[in-house]
Write a protein that holds these residues in place. Structure first.
Motif, PDB file in Angstrom:
ATOM      1  N   GLY A 187       8.650   2.696  11.270  1.00  0.00           N
ATOM      2  CA  GLY A 187       8.707   2.655   9.814  1.00  0.00           C
ATOM      3  C   GLY A 187       7.344   2.314   9.242  1.00  0.00           C
ATOM      4  O   GLY A 187       6.425   1.895   9.958  1.00  0.00           O
ATOM      5  N   CYS A 188       7.197   2.503   7.943  1.00  0.00           N
ATOM      6  CA  CYS A 188       5.912   2.239   7.292  1.00  0.00           C
ATOM      7  C   CYS A 188       5.530   0.763   7.367  1.00  0.00           C
ATOM      8  O   CYS A 188       4.348   0.431   7.462  1.00  0.00           O
ATOM      9  CB  CYS A 188       5.970   2.697   5.838  1.00  0.00           C
ATOM     10  N   ILE A 189       6.516  -0.134   7.327  1.00  0.00           N
ATOM     11  CA  ILE A 189       6.212  -1.572   7.402  1.00  0.00           C
ATOM     12  C   ILE A 189       5.550  -1.903   8.733  1.00  0.00           C
ATOM     13  O   ILE A 189       4.558  -2.641   8.790  1.00  0.00           O
ATOM     14  CB  ILE A 189       7.496  -2.405   7.219  1.00  0.00           C
ATOM     15  N   GLU A 190       6.080  -1.347   9.826  1.00  0.00           N
ATOM     16  CA  GLU A 190       5.491  -1.591  11.150  1.00  0.00           C
ATOM     17  C   GLU A 190       4.090  -1.011  11.223  1.00  0.00           C
ATOM     18  O   GLU A 190       3.156  -1.643  11.739  1.00  0.00           O
ATOM     19  CB  GLU A 190       6.374  -0.978  12.233  1.00  0.00           C
ATOM     20  N   CYS A 191       3.941   0.201  10.685  1.00  0.00           N
ATOM     21  CA  CYS A 191       2.634   0.862  10.692  1.00  0.00           C
ATOM     22  C   CYS A 191       1.609   0.052   9.899  1.00  0.00           C
ATOM     23  O   CYS A 191       0.467  -0.113  10.325  1.00  0.00           O
ATOM     24  CB  CYS A 191       2.789   2.267  10.112  1.00  0.00           C
ATOM     25  N   LYS A 192       2.021  -0.462   8.762  1.00  0.00           N
ATOM     26  CA  LYS A 192       1.126  -1.286   7.939  1.00  0.00           C
ATOM     27  C   LYS A 192       0.749  -2.584   8.651  1.00  0.00           C
ATOM     28  O   LYS A 192      -0.382  -3.078   8.522  1.00  0.00           O
ATOM     29  CB  LYS A 192       1.789  -1.599   6.603  1.00  0.00           C
ATOM     30  N   GLY A 193       1.684  -3.114   9.418  1.00  0.00           N
ATOM     31  CA  GLY A 193       1.398  -4.327  10.186  1.00  0.00           C
ATOM     32  C   GLY A 193       0.318  -4.098  11.215  1.00  0.00           C
ATOM     33  O   GLY A 193      -0.564  -4.944  11.411  1.00  0.00           O
ATOM     34  N   TRP A 194       0.367  -2.931  11.886  1.00  0.00           N
ATOM     35  CA  TRP A 194      -0.677  -2.604  12.855  1.00  0.00           C
ATOM     36  C   TRP A 194      -2.029  -2.438  12.155  1.00  0.00           C
ATOM     37  O   TRP A 194      -3.065  -2.863  12.691  1.00  0.00           O
ATOM     38  CB  TRP A 194      -0.331  -1.316  13.596  1.00  0.00           C
ATOM     39  N   ALA A 195      -2.030  -1.828  10.971  1.00  0.00           N
ATOM     40  CA  ALA A 195      -3.278  -1.678  10.220  1.00  0.00           C
ATOM     41  C   ALA A 195      -3.836  -3.043   9.827  1.00  0.00           C
ATOM     42  O   ALA A 195      -5.046  -3.293   9.929  1.00  0.00           O
ATOM     43  CB  ALA A 195      -3.046  -0.822   8.979  1.00  0.00           C
ATOM     44  N   ALA A 196      -2.955  -3.940   9.405  1.00  0.00           N
ATOM     45  CA  ALA A 196      -3.391  -5.294   9.045  1.00  0.00           C
ATOM     46  C   ALA A 196      -3.985  -6.009  10.255  1.00  0.00           C
ATOM     47  O   ALA A 196      -4.989  -6.721  10.135  1.00  0.00           O
ATOM     48  CB  ALA A 196      -2.214  -6.086   8.477  1.00  0.00           C
ATOM     49  N   MET A 237       0.821  -1.206   0.000  1.00  0.00           N
ATOM     50  CA  MET A 237       0.000   0.000   0.000  1.00  0.00           C
ATOM     51  C   MET A 237       0.858   1.260   0.000  1.00  0.00           C
ATOM     52  O   MET A 237       1.889   1.332   0.676  1.00  0.00           O
ATOM     53  CB  MET A 237      -0.926  -0.006   1.219  1.00  0.00           C
ATOM     54  N   VAL A 238       0.423   2.259  -0.767  1.00  0.00           N
ATOM     55  CA  VAL A 238       1.162   3.524  -0.820  1.00  0.00           C
ATOM     56  C   VAL A 238       1.052   4.241   0.522  1.00  0.00           C
ATOM     57  O   VAL A 238       0.079   4.064   1.266  1.00  0.00           O
ATOM     58  CB  VAL A 238       0.642   4.433  -1.947  1.00  0.00           C
ATOM     59  N   THR A 239       2.055   5.075   0.832  1.00  0.00           N
ATOM     60  CA  THR A 239       2.088   5.810   2.099  1.00  0.00           C
ATOM     61  C   THR A 239       2.347   7.292   1.821  1.00  0.00           C
ATOM     62  O   THR A 239       2.340   7.734   0.674  1.00  0.00           O
ATOM     63  CB  THR A 239       3.176   5.244   3.022  1.00  0.00           C
ATOM     64  N   ASP A 240       2.581   8.043   2.884  1.00  0.00           N
ATOM     65  CA  ASP A 240       2.897   9.460   2.774  1.00  0.00           C
ATOM     66  C   ASP A 240       4.138   9.627   1.877  1.00  0.00           C
ATOM     67  O   ASP A 240       5.216   9.114   2.198  1.00  0.00           O
ATOM     68  CB  ASP A 240       3.163  10.019   4.173  1.00  0.00           C
ATOM     69  N   PRO A 241       4.023  10.333   0.754  1.00  0.00           N
ATOM     70  CA  PRO A 241       5.176  10.481  -0.153  1.00  0.00           C
ATOM     71  C   PRO A 241       6.362  11.202   0.482  1.00  0.00           C
ATOM     72  O   PRO A 241       7.484  11.116  -0.032  1.00  0.00           O
ATOM     73  CB  PRO A 241       4.605  11.288  -1.325  1.00  0.00           C
ATOM     74  N   ALA A 242       6.144  11.880   1.616  1.00  0.00           N
ATOM     75  CA  ALA A 242       7.252  12.571   2.289  1.00  0.00           C
ATOM     76  C   ALA A 242       8.222  11.586   2.935  1.00  0.00           C
ATOM     77  O   ALA A 242       9.382  11.928   3.192  1.00  0.00           O
ATOM     78  CB  ALA A 242       6.716  13.546   3.347  1.00  0.00           C
ATOM     79  N   ARG A 243       7.760  10.350   3.183  1.00  0.00           N
ATOM     80  CA  ARG A 243       8.623   9.364   3.834  1.00  0.00           C
ATOM     81  C   ARG A 243       9.384   8.563   2.777  1.00  0.00           C
ATOM     82  O   ARG A 243       9.074   7.391   2.508  1.00  0.00           O
ATOM     83  CB  ARG A 243       7.808   8.432   4.727  1.00  0.00           C
ATOM     84  N   VAL A 244      10.380   9.193   2.201  1.00  0.00           N
ATOM     85  CA  VAL A 244      11.205   8.531   1.194  1.00  0.00           C
ATOM     86  C   VAL A 244      12.143   7.524   1.849  1.00  0.00           C
ATOM     87  O   VAL A 244      12.336   6.410   1.362  1.00  0.00           O
ATOM     88  CB  VAL A 244      12.013   9.570   0.394  1.00  0.00           C
ATOM     89  N   ARG A 245      12.718   7.933   2.989  1.00  0.00           N
ATOM     90  CA  ARG A 245      13.630   7.064   3.739  1.00  0.00           C
ATOM     91  C   ARG A 245      13.015   6.729   5.091  1.00  0.00           C
ATOM     92  O   ARG A 245      12.129   7.428   5.575  1.00  0.00           O
ATOM     93  CB  ARG A 245      14.997   7.754   3.931  1.00  0.00           C
ATOM     94  N   ARG A 246      13.520   5.692   5.706  1.00  0.00           N
ATOM     95  CA  ARG A 246      13.018   5.265   7.022  1.00  0.00           C
ATOM     96  C   ARG A 246      13.145   6.378   8.045  1.00  0.00           C
ATOM     97  O   ARG A 246      12.314   6.503   8.951  1.00  0.00           O
ATOM     98  CB  ARG A 246      13.794   4.015   7.469  1.00  0.00           C
TER      99      ARG A 246
END
Length: 337
Positions: free
Chosen positions: A277-286, A231-240
């Motif tokens: 990081g976005c991966i952790e955030c996505k895991g919580w959403a899942a 899933m796409v995320t905030d484009p401002a988060r280019v790096r961790r």
């Protein structure tokens, strides 16, 4: 089945969906979740609009029947109860073929052409030839679906209010031409606005089958987690190490709808400081989505094909009985009885 006297003492509502395949989270939050709550306080009629599918899929209707069954399974899985609501398929109630003919005789073509979705669908489905009488007249079919059951309310989102307003206009015109013993036959239904939270798909756009960005109510947990990872995320988060803003992130929008207050606080704090990081955030959403989907899928698994057939047979009989009451009045008012 629910006690008929108790049913008749409550305001009646009616709504339905086209059978375009298995339902997704956008369908659930945009309509189904609200329907499940309504059935405790209203006399509810919910149907699968298979005739509407023919307005665009007339050339190849082979998927309409299997999709109809999938949608009805999702209705049941979401918590619609045949003991509380009348659940049926549009084409199994013969009055849905009769009333559109009568209403079509009095509905000006200009009314149909100004319906917002008329041009929108022509643009979005440019690959299909929609210059058909059936497609132009689908708002009459929709008005008939509603007016057949003389409901007090039609639960819709804000973007669908125009359809109900056209239904009110058609009812008004019919009642102006025809009366039964001096009384109006088709009451004008009111809109019952459905709260519809912002629910993005995996690409950040509105969740829609046409975009291929959906999370289905029937998706198993591994598939849900797989879809969330891409899933796409905030484009401002280019790096961790880059901070982000959940208010500008599609995953953040999912958290707002499905996650607990505590999780949401962690998302805001962690994202804005780059603490997560976005991966952790996505895991919580899942995790949150799986909690919603598990009981839905458990209910779905309990229904056999025979169970669905029984629900549809009973629902069609109950819907037809109510629709025929309206049609008897319509025919008499039009001096056709």
């Amino acid at each position: 089945m629910a006690d008929s006297a108790a049913q008749n003492s409550r305001p009646r509502v009616l709504s339905g969906m086209r059978p375009t395949g298995k339902l997704h989270l956008g369908n659930y939050m945009g309509a189904l979740h609200n329907w499940v709550n309504l059935q405790n306080d209203y006399e509810c009629y919910f149907f699968v609009a298979d005739l509407h599918a023919l307005t665009t899929d007339y050339a190849d209707p082979s998927n309409i029947l299997p999709n109809t069954r999938e949608v009805m399974l999702d209705y049941l899985a979401a918590g619609l109860d045949p003991a509380k609501s009348v659940l049926f398929v549009q084409s199994q109630v013969k009055q849905h073929f009769e009333l559109p003919l009568y209403l079509g005789m009095i509905t000006p073509v200009g009314w149909l052409e100004r319906v917002p979705s008329y041009k929108d669908m022509q643009e979005n489905l440019a690959e299909k030839d929609l210059s058909m009488y059936g497609f132009l007249g689908y708002p009459v079919l929709m008005a008939s679906d509603i007016l057949l059951y003389q409901p007090k309310y039609v639960p819709v989102g804000q973007d669908q209010q125009a359809h109900v307003e056209l239904t009110r206009e058609v009812a008004r015109r019919f009642n102006n031409f025809y009366k039964l013993n001096g009384e109006e036959v088709l009451p004008e239904p009111d809109v019952l606005l459905t709260p519809s939270p912002k629910l993005p798909g995996t690409d950040g756009r509105k969740m829609s089958k046409s975009y291929g960005n959906t999370i289905l109510l029937s998706d198993p947990e591994p598939e849900v987690r797989k879809k969330l990872k891409t899933m796409v995320t905030d484009p401002a988060r280019v790096r961790r190490t880059d901070p982000g803003d959940p208010d500008k992130c599609p995953v953040g929008d999912l958290h707002k709808v499905f996650s607990s207050h505590d999780t949401l606080e962690k998302v805001y704090a962690g994202c804005r400081t780059a603490g997560i990081g976005c991966i952790e955030c996505k895991g919580w959403a899942a995790d949150a989505l799986v909690q919603i989907l598990n009981p839905i899928q458990e209910r779905r698994a309990k229904y056999s094909d025979a169970d669905v057939d029984d629900v549809l047979k009973d629902g069609a009989a109950r819907a037809e009985a109510r629709a025929e009451q309206t049609m008897a009045e319509v025919r008499a008012a039009m001096k056709l009885a």
